[in-house]
Enzyme design. Structure first.
Site, PDB file in Angstrom:
ATOM      1  N   ASP A 154      11.969 -22.358 -12.577  1.00  0.00           N
ATOM      2  CA  ASP A 154      12.515 -22.115 -11.238  1.00  0.00           C
ATOM      3  C   ASP A 154      13.976 -22.545 -11.170  1.00  0.00           C
ATOM      4  O   ASP A 154      14.808 -21.864 -10.600  1.00  0.00           O
ATOM      5  CB  ASP A 154      11.687 -22.852 -10.175  1.00  0.00           C
ATOM      6  CG  ASP A 154      11.589 -24.359 -10.422  1.00  0.00           C
ATOM      7  OD1 ASP A 154      11.770 -24.797 -11.585  1.00  0.00           O
ATOM      8  OD2 ASP A 154      11.332 -25.108  -9.469  1.00  0.00           O
ATOM      9  N   ARG A 199      16.896 -30.161 -10.710  1.00  0.00           N
ATOM     10  CA  ARG A 199      16.183 -31.203  -9.967  1.00  0.00           C
ATOM     11  C   ARG A 199      14.867 -31.548 -10.664  1.00  0.00           C
ATOM     12  O   ARG A 199      14.582 -31.038 -11.748  1.00  0.00           O
ATOM     13  CB  ARG A 199      15.955 -30.751  -8.521  1.00  0.00           C
ATOM     14  CG  ARG A 199      14.966 -29.617  -8.378  1.00  0.00           C
ATOM     15  CD  ARG A 199      14.689 -29.330  -6.908  1.00  0.00           C
ATOM     16  NE  ARG A 199      13.806 -28.195  -6.773  1.00  0.00           N
ATOM     17  CZ  ARG A 199      14.005 -27.184  -5.937  1.00  0.00           C
ATOM     18  NH1 ARG A 199      15.077 -27.156  -5.158  1.00  0.00           N
ATOM     19  NH2 ARG A 199      13.139 -26.203  -5.865  1.00  0.00           N
ATOM     20  N   ASP A 200      14.084 -32.385 -10.022  1.00  0.00           N
ATOM     21  CA  ASP A 200      12.866 -32.860 -10.689  1.00  0.00           C
ATOM     22  C   ASP A 200      11.741 -31.829 -10.584  1.00  0.00           C
ATOM     23  O   ASP A 200      10.672 -32.117 -10.060  1.00  0.00           O
ATOM     24  CB  ASP A 200      12.444 -34.218 -10.115  1.00  0.00           C
ATOM     25  CG  ASP A 200      12.441 -34.226  -8.596  1.00  0.00           C
ATOM     26  OD1 ASP A 200      12.721 -33.167  -7.993  1.00  0.00           O
ATOM     27  OD2 ASP A 200      12.156 -35.289  -8.005  1.00  0.00           O
ATOM     28  N   GLU A 201      12.029 -30.612 -11.081  1.00  0.00           N
ATOM     29  CA  GLU A 201      10.990 -29.575 -11.226  1.00  0.00           C
ATOM     30  C   GLU A 201      11.130 -28.946 -12.612  1.00  0.00           C
ATOM     31  O   GLU A 201      10.446 -29.317 -13.522  1.00  0.00           O
ATOM     32  CB  GLU A 201      11.107 -28.528 -10.115  1.00  0.00           C
ATOM     33  CG  GLU A 201      10.680 -29.119  -8.777  1.00  0.00           C
ATOM     34  CD  GLU A 201      10.215 -28.115  -7.764  1.00  0.00           C
ATOM     35  OE1 GLU A 201       9.318 -27.320  -8.054  1.00  0.00           O
ATOM     36  OE2 GLU A 201      10.758 -28.156  -6.641  1.00  0.00           O
ATOM     37  N   ASP A 203       8.495 -17.095  -9.048  1.00  0.00           N
ATOM     38  CA  ASP A 203       9.889 -16.846  -9.391  1.00  0.00           C
ATOM     39  C   ASP A 203      10.015 -15.809 -10.502  1.00  0.00           C
ATOM     40  O   ASP A 203      10.792 -14.864 -10.413  1.00  0.00           O
ATOM     41  CB  ASP A 203      10.568 -18.170  -9.798  1.00  0.00           C
ATOM     42  CG  ASP A 203      10.420 -19.248  -8.720  1.00  0.00           C
ATOM     43  OD1 ASP A 203       9.272 -19.469  -8.275  1.00  0.00           O
ATOM     44  OD2 ASP A 203      11.419 -19.844  -8.320  1.00  0.00           O
ATOM     45  N   TRP A 218       2.236 -15.392  -6.649  1.00  0.00           N
ATOM     46  CA  TRP A 218       2.460 -16.354  -7.738  1.00  0.00           C
ATOM     47  C   TRP A 218       1.449 -16.044  -8.847  1.00  0.00           C
ATOM     48  O   TRP A 218       1.820 -15.641  -9.944  1.00  0.00           O
ATOM     49  CB  TRP A 218       2.328 -17.799  -7.231  1.00  0.00           C
ATOM     50  CG  TRP A 218       3.618 -18.372  -6.728  1.00  0.00           C
ATOM     51  CD1 TRP A 218       4.376 -19.328  -7.332  1.00  0.00           C
ATOM     52  CD2 TRP A 218       4.316 -18.007  -5.523  1.00  0.00           C
ATOM     53  NE1 TRP A 218       5.510 -19.584  -6.576  1.00  0.00           N
ATOM     54  CE2 TRP A 218       5.499 -18.796  -5.467  1.00  0.00           C
ATOM     55  CE3 TRP A 218       4.099 -17.109  -4.501  1.00  0.00           C
ATOM     56  CZ2 TRP A 218       6.427 -18.691  -4.430  1.00  0.00           C
ATOM     57  CZ3 TRP A 218       5.024 -17.002  -3.462  1.00  0.00           C
ATOM     58  CH2 TRP A 218       6.167 -17.780  -3.438  1.00  0.00           C
ATOM     59  N   GLU A 255      19.119 -20.878  -4.425  1.00  0.00           N
ATOM     60  CA  GLU A 255      17.740 -20.811  -3.927  1.00  0.00           C
ATOM     61  C   GLU A 255      17.733 -20.386  -2.461  1.00  0.00           C
ATOM     62  O   GLU A 255      16.831 -19.696  -2.006  1.00  0.00           O
ATOM     63  CB  GLU A 255      17.105 -22.197  -4.076  1.00  0.00           C
ATOM     64  CG  GLU A 255      15.663 -22.300  -3.645  1.00  0.00           C
ATOM     65  CD  GLU A 255      15.094 -23.691  -3.892  1.00  0.00           C
ATOM     66  OE1 GLU A 255      15.888 -24.661  -3.976  1.00  0.00           O
ATOM     67  OE2 GLU A 255      13.860 -23.815  -4.008  1.00  0.00           O
ATOM     68  N   HIS A 280      18.754 -20.771  -9.094  1.00  0.00           N
ATOM     69  CA  HIS A 280      17.381 -20.285  -8.936  1.00  0.00           C
ATOM     70  C   HIS A 280      17.421 -18.772  -9.084  1.00  0.00           C
ATOM     71  O   HIS A 280      18.016 -18.092  -8.265  1.00  0.00           O
ATOM     72  CB  HIS A 280      16.944 -20.618  -7.506  1.00  0.00           C
ATOM     73  CG  HIS A 280      15.735 -21.484  -7.408  1.00  0.00           C
ATOM     74  ND1 HIS A 280      15.753 -22.805  -7.779  1.00  0.00           N
ATOM     75  CD2 HIS A 280      14.482 -21.233  -6.950  1.00  0.00           C
ATOM     76  CE1 HIS A 280      14.545 -23.323  -7.545  1.00  0.00           C
ATOM     77  NE2 HIS A 280      13.756 -22.376  -7.046  1.00  0.00           N
TER      78      HIS A 280
HETATM   79  C1  BGC Z   1      10.160 -24.051  -6.552  1.00  0.00           C
HETATM   80  C2  BGC Z   1      10.061 -22.569  -6.276  1.00  0.00           C
HETATM   81  C3  BGC Z   1       8.597 -22.264  -6.287  1.00  0.00           C
HETATM   82  C4  BGC Z   1       8.058 -22.950  -5.080  1.00  0.00           C
HETATM   83  C5  BGC Z   1       6.631 -22.693  -4.781  1.00  0.00           C
HETATM   84  C6  BGC Z   1       9.587 -24.733  -5.360  1.00  0.00           C
HETATM   85  O1  BGC Z   1       9.677 -26.096  -5.380  1.00  0.00           O
HETATM   86  O2  BGC Z   1      11.437 -24.449  -6.853  1.00  0.00           O
HETATM   87  O3  BGC Z   1      10.976 -21.757  -6.734  1.00  0.00           O
HETATM   88  O4  BGC Z   1       8.232 -20.952  -6.442  1.00  0.00           O
HETATM   89  O5  BGC Z   1       8.275 -24.333  -5.097  1.00  0.00           O
HETATM   90  O6  BGC Z   1       6.522 -22.381  -3.519  1.00  0.00           O
END
Ligand code: BGC
Length: 879
Positions: A456, A460-462, A469, A534, A743, A764
């Site tokens: 995504d 950041r912390d993901e 996405d 998703w 984003e 994003h």
């Molecule tokens: C991510 C998105 C992802 C979403 C889910 C976010 O935190 O960065 O791009 O699809 O959460 O809803």
């Protein structure tokens, strides 16, 4: 003359370490028109020899992609092979074309254990360890191989030298089911006598902190290495040195390393010569054997991650708050390499990486949330020190210099752009420089988020493989770069991580299911997967690969996963109405209630639309792999679902009962309403856009929005939408100096303030999905769904938005396609290039007068053009 170029094996230009089955792909080149391939001949050669180990003889073949390679018994491997190909086309025979490849070890022949230098009590720590072992080469070598993998991340060295330039190995997969191993020809790195192998290990995705809940040890508690060196002597002997009890381990100079937080290197702990034979390792301790599942090992499937570009500092300045900042001029993913000279032991370099400056021009790190993104280097204090991280990456345009030993000079720093080594295949440009920058930004967000898995965001912390996405971005991604092998690999993980009930997790590799509990952002969703738009990536991504690359193998491989996703939906459906899963709805749509991330289009509507859509897609894919009957049955079911959809959501007047933009977009994009109702829905969509004054669509509604407009008689509205320069439009961010896709439409607002920090990535790719519209509508290159892999395609530029020219180039699986149109006064000149074995249907705007058809006969503005180059001129209708 007919020639072959651009050979690929399993979609890879540099095929290393594969196992059968193998598939060959190539381009035919010819300066003649209407060239079609009739026959091919494939030879397989071993080593340097010239006598084929296998010769297919001439065989009829019209495909030039996904062609199975007849292989001799490859033996236990690894082995160097060369594939040779010749074709007969248009009465000519091409010269041979050749591609080298290596086949790796056969499964089940692995020697060695998983070995670790970390004690069990360090499960909560993330630091680097070093492993080493010496071995003897006892005669002249014919060849030598290293086949290896790790729990965590690893870098192998032989006799002090790096074995490869690949990074972040062994990549990120669903480790419990699929752990990739790498294969290297290391003959040139060894010498007779004593040799040494050294391995650096770090926590990475395996044991480090991942996920926005900052949990660790997702796959295990300690890092470990497994591998073997295979020595093949000229006299026929073979020796294997596996990862066994003879190895020793030690903590290394990486004293801390985490994907989100960065790395700390203490140069005072460096041990010069640690990966060389003469090193004194008496202080090192024997490694311990740890659990590892060898049945999960698979040869590397995706392309390697590498440093792909190096960018110098563009500007260095002090912020109003007094911070010293380096600006690399481009938001990117990777790391900063710093060269230090003449430092004293213990002096420090510390850099923090971030994406944006705030309104006042100060360092802005809030949107990184819990990711520290910091590199620290403590100097060894001798000579030249090259500082770089080994087990992490950052998403950044800027670096804040927290400390620097000595005089700060911009020449000391280089940004290294790190991503999967994918071949660029698609280019777009036009007369509007802002659109060109938008295109560049899409390209960059792709590079920045294609680091072994499609993420995504990179900062950041993901940094997770969010499915919604990539579902949105896959069509654009497949145009920009050859993502066949990359996405196939990821789909393997999707299938592996799919839940028993068929629901698809939200991220792949899945570290969220069962790990998130009640998340404040999602009203207590359990994170079990199953979200519409998703989970449907399980269907859309293989479908896209098939459409773009003509790849039916991926359909066969993914079909069980697709069918099981459908059966999950079936199990929770009443008619088209699915009630299950955690839903994100039309995520981040602008018609959301204040404080919510979900748009106004009800979940139930989004779920129904996606259920109908995915069912129809799977039906067409079943047919494509010869499962006709099942395909027809599913097609009927999709029809019944659509009828039920109309019963529920279309009123007597033929209007939708859900009056949001996204509701209209989905119904039109996925063909959910009968043809006669479409103009009415398109008209209403236009009205809704006018009423709101802008788009209000989110992750589900935005990707198909412009296409729905231009396909339904609203071309100018589509152009207006895409060319809009203020909020919320794609060019707003471009005008604000964005170098990647945001984003949020208002990531940074016109007054310079930021959108809420908790969900504000500047990198994003989801809204970069507009790239597909630029290519198909502005550039005029459209796929023909009935003829995947560009066996046939459509050339139909739709001129508008004040543009005077546009050009697209695409390295399709059949060879380069080029389309360029240019307005010259009253006339438009269209130049097209159609590769051999392909056909382009040229569609000119209706009612135009053709001035020069370049031998092609047009009927009502249409013609089928066989391969070749053409220049067509028409006069524009003046109304
Ligand atoms: C991510 C998105 C992802 C979403 C889910 C976010 O935190 O960065 O791009 O699809 O959460 O809803």
């Amino acid at each position: 003359m007919v020639t072959i170029s651009h050979l690929t094996v399993n979609g890879l230009r540099e095929p290393g370490g594969l196992r059968p089955p193998l598939e060959l792909g190539w381009f035919l080149e010819s300066d003649r028109r209407d060239v079609r391939q009739e026959q091919i001949r494939i030879q397989v050669l071993k080593g340097d020899g010239d006598i084929p180990a296998q010769d297919s003889g001439w065989m009829p073949e019209t495909r030039c992609t996904g062609v199975p390679v007849p292989l001799p018994d490859p033996g236990p491997g690894p082995v160097h092979l060369r594939l040779r190909l010749r074709v007969r086309a248009a009465g000519e025979e091409s010269p041979w074309a050749e591609i080298p490849l290596t086949l790796t070890l056969a499964p089940g022949t692995w020697q060695g254990d998983f070995i670790s230098a970390e004690p069990e009590e360090d499960r909560g720590k993330s630091y680097g360890t070093l492993l080493r072992r010496t071995f003897s080469v006892t005669g002249p070598l014919k060849e030598a191989w290293l086949v290896s993998t790790a729990h965590g991340l690893y870098h192998p060295f032989l006799n002090g030298q790096r074995v490869c330039r690949d990074e972040m190995m062994p990549g990120w997969t669903s480790y419990r089911h699929r752990l990739q191993f790498q294969t290297f020809d290391v003959t040139a790195l060894l010498h007779p006598g004593e040799n040494a192998i050294g391995v650096m290990l770090g926590a990475g995705w395996y044991k480090g902190v991942m996920g926005f809940k900052h949990q660790r040890n997702h796959y295990g508690t300690c890092t470990a290495f497994a591998g073997q060196i295979i020595l093949r002597y000229r006299d026929g002997r073979e020796e294997r040195i596996g990862s066994d009890g003879k190895w020793k381990g030690s903590p290394g100079p990486v004293v801390f390393s985490e994907i989100y937080d960065g790395e700390v290197w203490d140069g005072r702990l460096e041990q010069p010569g640690w990966a060389s034979p003469g090193f004194d390792d008496r202080a090192w301790t024997p490694v311990r054997k740890v659990e590892g599942d060898f049945s999960a090992l698979i040869p590397q499937e995706g392309p390697p991650v590498r440093v792909m570009e190096r960018i110098p500092v563009q500007a260095m300045f002090r912020t109003p708050q007094g911070d010293r900042v380096l600006d690399f001029g481009q938001n990117l993913t990777g790391w900063c390499e710093t060269v230090l000279e003449g430092c004293r032991p213990g002096q420090e370099l510390e850099l923090q990486f971030f994406e944006a400056l705030d309104r006042e021009g100060n360092v802005y790190t809030e949107n990184l949330r819990g990711a520290r993104q910091t590199l620290r280097h403590i100097c060894r204090g001798e000579g030249r020190e090259v500082c770089r991280p080994w087990f992490t990456f950052q998403g950044f345009r800027y670096a804040r210099v927290i400390s620097f030993p000595g005089e700060l000079r911009p020449q000391c720093f280089t940004a290294c752009v790190v991503h999967s080594d994918l071949e660029e295949t698609g280019w777009f440009s036009c007369s509007n420089p802002l659109l060109n920058r938008l295109w560049e930004n899409i390209r960059w967000s792709m590079k920045d988020n294609f680091l072994d898995i499609p993420t995504d965001c990179p900062q950041r912390d993901e940094r997770l493989g969010w499915l919604g996405d990539i579902q949105a971005f896959a069509p654009t991604a497949t145009f920009l770069m050859n993502t066949d092998a990359f996405l196939r690999k990821w789909l393997g993980d999707l299938a592996a991580d799919q839940n028993g009930d068929g629901s698809v997790p939200h991220v792949v590799p899945d570290i969220l299911t069962g790990h998130v509990g009640e998340d404040q952002l999602l009203d207590g969703n359990a994170f079990q997967g199953g979200a519409s738009g998703w989970g449907d990536a399980a269907v859309v991504v293989p479908w896209t690969l098939w459409q773009v690359y003509g790849d039916t193998e991926v359909l066969r491989r993914q079909m069980p996963s697709m069918l099981s996703w459908l059966s999950y939906l079936d199990a929770h459906a009443q008619g088209c109405q699915v009630e299950a899963g955690d839903q994100f709805g039309d995520w981040l749509a602008l018609d959301a209630e204040p404080g919510s991330y979900k748009g106004a289009t009800p979940d139930s509507y989004c779920c129904a639309a996606w259920y109908c859509h995915s069912t129809a897609l799977v039906a067409s894919m079943l047919k494509a792999i010869g499962r006709e009957e099942e395909g027809r049955a599913l097609e009927e079911k999709a029809g019944a679902l659509r009828q039920d959809f109309c019963r529920r959501y279309v009123d007597r007047q033929g209007s939708l009962t859900i009056q949001t933009q996204t509701a209209h977009v989905l119904a039109l994009a996925y063909g959910l309403v009968p043809q006669p109702l479409r103009p009415g829905l398109a008209g209403r969509l236009k009205q809704l856009l006018e009423e709101a004054g802008h788009l209000t669509t989110g992750f589900l509604g935005t990707p198909p929005l412009a296409g729905v407009l231009s396909e339904n008689g609203c071309l100018e509205e589509a152009y207006d939408l895409v060319l809009r320069e203020d909020w919320p439009g794609w060019l707003y961010q471009v005008k604000r100096g964005a170098t990647t896709i945001w984003e949020h439409w208002d990531g940074q607002k016109p007054d310079g303030t930021m959108w809420s920090a908790d969900m504000n990535s500047f990198n994003h790719y989801a809204y970069g999905s507009i790239g597909e519209w630029l290519v198909s509508t502005v550039g005029g290159l459209e796929r023909d769904e009935a003829h995947p892999g560009f066996e046939r395609f459509v050339i139909a530029p739709r001129i508008g938005g004040g543009l005077t020219w546009a050009e697209v180039k695409f390295l399709s699986p059949r060879g380069p396609i080029r389309i360029r149109w240019e307005q010259q006064g009253e006339q438009v000149v269209l130049q097209v290039e159609i590769p051999p074995c392909s056909r382009g249907e040229i569609r000119l705007p209706q009612g135009e007068e053709i001035v020069d058809g370049d031998t092609l006969a047009f009927r009502e503005g249409r013609t089928q053009a066989p391969s070749g180059s053409y220049r067509i001129v028409w006069r524009r209708k003046t109304s």
